[in-house]
Design a protein around this motif. Structure first.
Motif, mmCIF file in Angstrom:
data_model
loop_
_atom_site.group_PDB
_atom_site.id
_atom_site.type_symbol
_atom_site.label_atom_id
_atom_site.label_comp_id
_atom_site.label_asym_id
_atom_site.label_seq_id
_atom_site.Cartn_x
_atom_site.Cartn_y
_atom_site.Cartn_z
ATOM 1 N N ASP A 1 -15.862 -26.450 8.927
ATOM 2 C CA ASP A 1 -14.526 -26.261 9.482
ATOM 3 C C ASP A 1 -14.203 -27.363 10.494
ATOM 4 O O ASP A 1 -13.093 -27.918 10.487
ATOM 5 C CB ASP A 1 -14.411 -24.882 10.148
ATOM 6 C CG ASP A 1 -13.009 -24.635 10.676
ATOM 7 O OD1 ASP A 1 -12.057 -24.644 9.870
ATOM 8 O OD2 ASP A 1 -12.874 -24.463 11.910
ATOM 9 N N LEU A 2 -15.153 -27.706 11.344
ATOM 10 C CA LEU A 2 -14.936 -28.781 12.311
ATOM 11 C C LEU A 2 -14.707 -30.116 11.607
ATOM 12 O O LEU A 2 -13.840 -30.898 12.006
ATOM 13 C CB LEU A 2 -16.130 -28.886 13.272
ATOM 14 C CG LEU A 2 -16.240 -27.763 14.308
ATOM 15 C CD1 LEU A 2 -17.607 -27.784 14.976
ATOM 16 C CD2 LEU A 2 -15.132 -27.888 15.338
ATOM 17 N N GLU B 1 -13.533 -30.552 8.543
ATOM 18 C CA GLU B 1 -12.225 -30.491 7.860
ATOM 19 C C GLU B 1 -11.054 -30.648 8.819
ATOM 20 O O GLU B 1 -10.089 -31.340 8.513
ATOM 21 C CB GLU B 1 -12.062 -29.159 7.115
ATOM 22 C CG GLU B 1 -12.758 -29.086 5.798
ATOM 23 C CD GLU B 1 -12.249 -30.104 4.789
ATOM 24 O OE1 GLU B 1 -11.013 -30.272 4.649
ATOM 25 O OE2 GLU B 1 -13.094 -30.753 4.162
ATOM 26 N N THR B 2 -11.122 -29.986 9.969
ATOM 27 C CA THR B 2 -9.966 -29.953 10.866
ATOM 28 C C THR B 2 -9.929 -31.075 11.889
ATOM 29 O O THR B 2 -8.857 -31.504 12.299
ATOM 30 C CB THR B 2 -9.881 -28.600 11.614
ATOM 31 O OG1 THR B 2 -11.087 -28.421 12.377
ATOM 32 C CG2 THR B 2 -9.705 -27.453 10.639
ATOM 33 N N ARG B 3 -11.090 -31.576 12.294
ATOM 34 C CA ARG B 3 -11.104 -32.567 13.373
ATOM 35 C C ARG B 3 -11.580 -33.949 12.956
ATOM 36 O O ARG B 3 -11.203 -34.927 13.579
ATOM 37 C CB ARG B 3 -11.991 -32.073 14.515
ATOM 38 C CG ARG B 3 -11.482 -30.770 15.069
ATOM 39 C CD ARG B 3 -11.996 -30.550 16.422
ATOM 40 N NE ARG B 3 -11.496 -29.289 16.939
ATOM 41 C CZ ARG B 3 -11.503 -28.991 18.197
ATOM 42 N NH1 ARG B 3 -11.980 -29.838 19.068
ATOM 43 N NH2 ARG B 3 -11.041 -27.837 18.603
ATOM 44 N N VAL B 4 -12.435 -34.023 11.942
ATOM 45 C CA VAL B 4 -13.010 -35.322 11.593
ATOM 46 C C VAL B 4 -12.290 -35.965 10.408
ATOM 47 O O VAL B 4 -11.862 -37.115 10.487
ATOM 48 C CB VAL B 4 -14.529 -35.188 11.293
ATOM 49 C CG1 VAL B 4 -15.112 -36.517 10.868
ATOM 50 C CG2 VAL B 4 -15.258 -34.632 12.508
ATOM 51 N N ARG B 5 -12.147 -35.233 9.319
ATOM 52 C CA ARG B 5 -11.570 -35.827 8.106
ATOM 53 C C ARG B 5 -10.168 -36.402 8.311
ATOM 54 O O ARG B 5 -9.878 -37.477 7.804
ATOM 55 C CB ARG B 5 -11.562 -34.816 6.960
ATOM 56 C CG ARG B 5 -12.939 -34.655 6.341
ATOM 57 C CD ARG B 5 -12.928 -33.742 5.167
ATOM 58 N NE ARG B 5 -12.657 -34.501 3.946
ATOM 59 C CZ ARG B 5 -12.472 -33.949 2.774
ATOM 60 N NH1 ARG B 5 -12.507 -32.649 2.637
ATOM 61 N NH2 ARG B 5 -12.246 -34.697 1.726
ATOM 62 N N ALA C 1 -8.876 -37.812 10.929
ATOM 63 C CA ALA C 1 -9.005 -39.081 11.646
ATOM 64 C C ALA C 1 -9.609 -40.154 10.754
ATOM 65 O O ALA C 1 -9.166 -41.310 10.752
ATOM 66 C CB ALA C 1 -9.869 -38.895 12.896
ATOM 67 N N ILE D 1 -18.855 -37.993 15.914
ATOM 68 C CA ILE D 1 -19.073 -36.767 15.137
ATOM 69 C C ILE D 1 -20.256 -35.968 15.674
ATOM 70 O O ILE D 1 -20.178 -34.752 15.836
ATOM 71 C CB ILE D 1 -19.245 -37.098 13.649
ATOM 72 C CG1 ILE D 1 -17.978 -37.795 13.133
ATOM 73 C CG2 ILE D 1 -19.550 -35.845 12.836
ATOM 74 C CD1 ILE D 1 -18.126 -38.429 11.773
ATOM 75 N N LEU E 1 -19.307 -34.240 18.891
ATOM 76 C CA LEU E 1 -18.385 -33.136 18.614
ATOM 77 C C LEU E 1 -19.145 -31.921 18.073
ATOM 78 O O LEU E 1 -18.982 -30.808 18.569
ATOM 79 C CB LEU E 1 -17.324 -33.571 17.598
ATOM 80 C CG LEU E 1 -16.432 -32.449 17.072
ATOM 81 C CD1 LEU E 1 -15.311 -32.158 18.058
ATOM 82 C CD2 LEU E 1 -15.864 -32.802 15.718
ATOM 83 N N PHE F 1 -19.863 -28.006 19.850
ATOM 84 C CA PHE F 1 -19.413 -26.724 19.315
ATOM 85 C C PHE F 1 -20.498 -25.930 18.604
ATOM 86 O O PHE F 1 -20.372 -24.718 18.437
ATOM 87 C CB PHE F 1 -18.236 -26.935 18.348
ATOM 88 C CG PHE F 1 -16.958 -27.306 19.035
ATOM 89 C CD1 PHE F 1 -16.197 -26.353 19.685
ATOM 90 C CD2 PHE F 1 -16.532 -28.622 19.049
ATOM 91 C CE1 PHE F 1 -15.016 -26.688 20.324
ATOM 92 C CE2 PHE F 1 -15.350 -28.972 19.694
ATOM 93 C CZ PHE F 1 -14.593 -28.010 20.335
#
Length: 188
Positions: free
Chosen positions: A121-122, A124-128, A130, A170, A173, A177
Motif C-alpha cells: 500500500d505504501l 502504491e500510494t507514496r512511491v509509484r 513519484a 524508500i 519511508l 511506517f
C-alpha cells in the motif's frame, strides 16, 4: 499531435508524453527487439539505432539509449511515436491495452501477509506515483527476513540515483511506517 519530452534522473533515458493514453493500466517494459515484437510501437522504436529499452506507463513512453546523443535520437523517436498514433494501430499487437505488473512472482511467508499488504500500500500510494513522474516504475517482489525486494523498471533501471532512491527514500519511508523492515534491495 504534440509530444512533450521530459528528462529523467537517468541520463540514458528520456520520457515522452504523447498526450494520449498509452496503457489503460499497469506498465510494460521491453528490453530488446524480440520482446518488442508484441508491440508495434516498441518494435518501431527498436528499429532506431541506439535504442536499448522501451517502457510504457499509462500516459508516457520512456526510451533508453545505449549509444548516440539525444539530439540525434530524439527526432527519430518523436517521429516513430507520432507515426504510431496517427496510424491508429493498437499499442499491443493482440489489441490489448493493459500492461502487467508481474505480481505472479512475489515471495513472502504467509505469516508476513499483513506486513506485506502495508508495504504494498505504501509503495502504491507514496512511491509509484513519484517514480512514474520520473518515467519509471517500481513494484514489490518480496519480503524475507526484514528485507523488502523491489523491481525497478523504465527510467529507474540503471539510473545512477536509483541506489540513493532505494536506500534513502524508500527504505526510510518503509522503516518509518513498518518497523519490521530493516532494508530495501533491488531485484533484477
Amino acid at each position: 499531435m504534440f509530444i512533450q519530452t521530459e528528462p529523467t534522473p537517468n541520463p540514458a533515458t528520456l520520457k515522452f508524453i504523447p498526450g494520449r493514453t498509452v496503457l489503460d493500466s499497469g506498465t510494460l517494459e521491453f528490453t530488446g527487439p524480440a520482446e518488442a515484437a508484441r508491440s508495434p510501437l516498441a518494435a518501431r522504436l527498436f528499429d532506431i539505432d541506439g535504442v536499448s529499452g522501451v517502457f510504457y506507463g499509462t500516459d508516457f513512453v520512456t526510451v533508453t539509449k545505449d549509444k548516440g546523443e539525444w539530439q540525434h535520437l530524439k527526432p527519430a523517436i518523436l517521429g516513430a511515436i507520432m507515426e504510431h498514433y496517427m496510424s491508429g494501430a493498437p499499442i499491443l499487437a493482440d489489441g490489448k491495452s493493459d500492461g502487467d505488473d508481474g505480481d505472479d512472482d512475489e515471495f513472502f511467508a504467509d505469516d508476513d501477509a499483513e506486513t506485506v499488504e502495508i508495504i504494498k500500500d505504501l509503495i502504491e500510494t507514496r512511491v509509484r506515483p513519484a517514480v512514474a513522474n520520473d518515467g519509471g516504475d517500481i513494484t514489490f517482489r518480496g519480503f524475507k527476513d526484514g528485507i523488502v525486494y523491489l523491481n525497478m523498471r523504465g527510467a529507474c533501471a540503471g539510473c545512477p540515483s536509483s541506489t540513493a532512491t532505494l536506500q534513502h527514500g524508500i527504505q526510510n519511508l518503509l522503516k518509518h511506517f513498518v518497523p519490521e523492515v530493516v532494508e530495501v534491495r533491488p531485484v533484477t
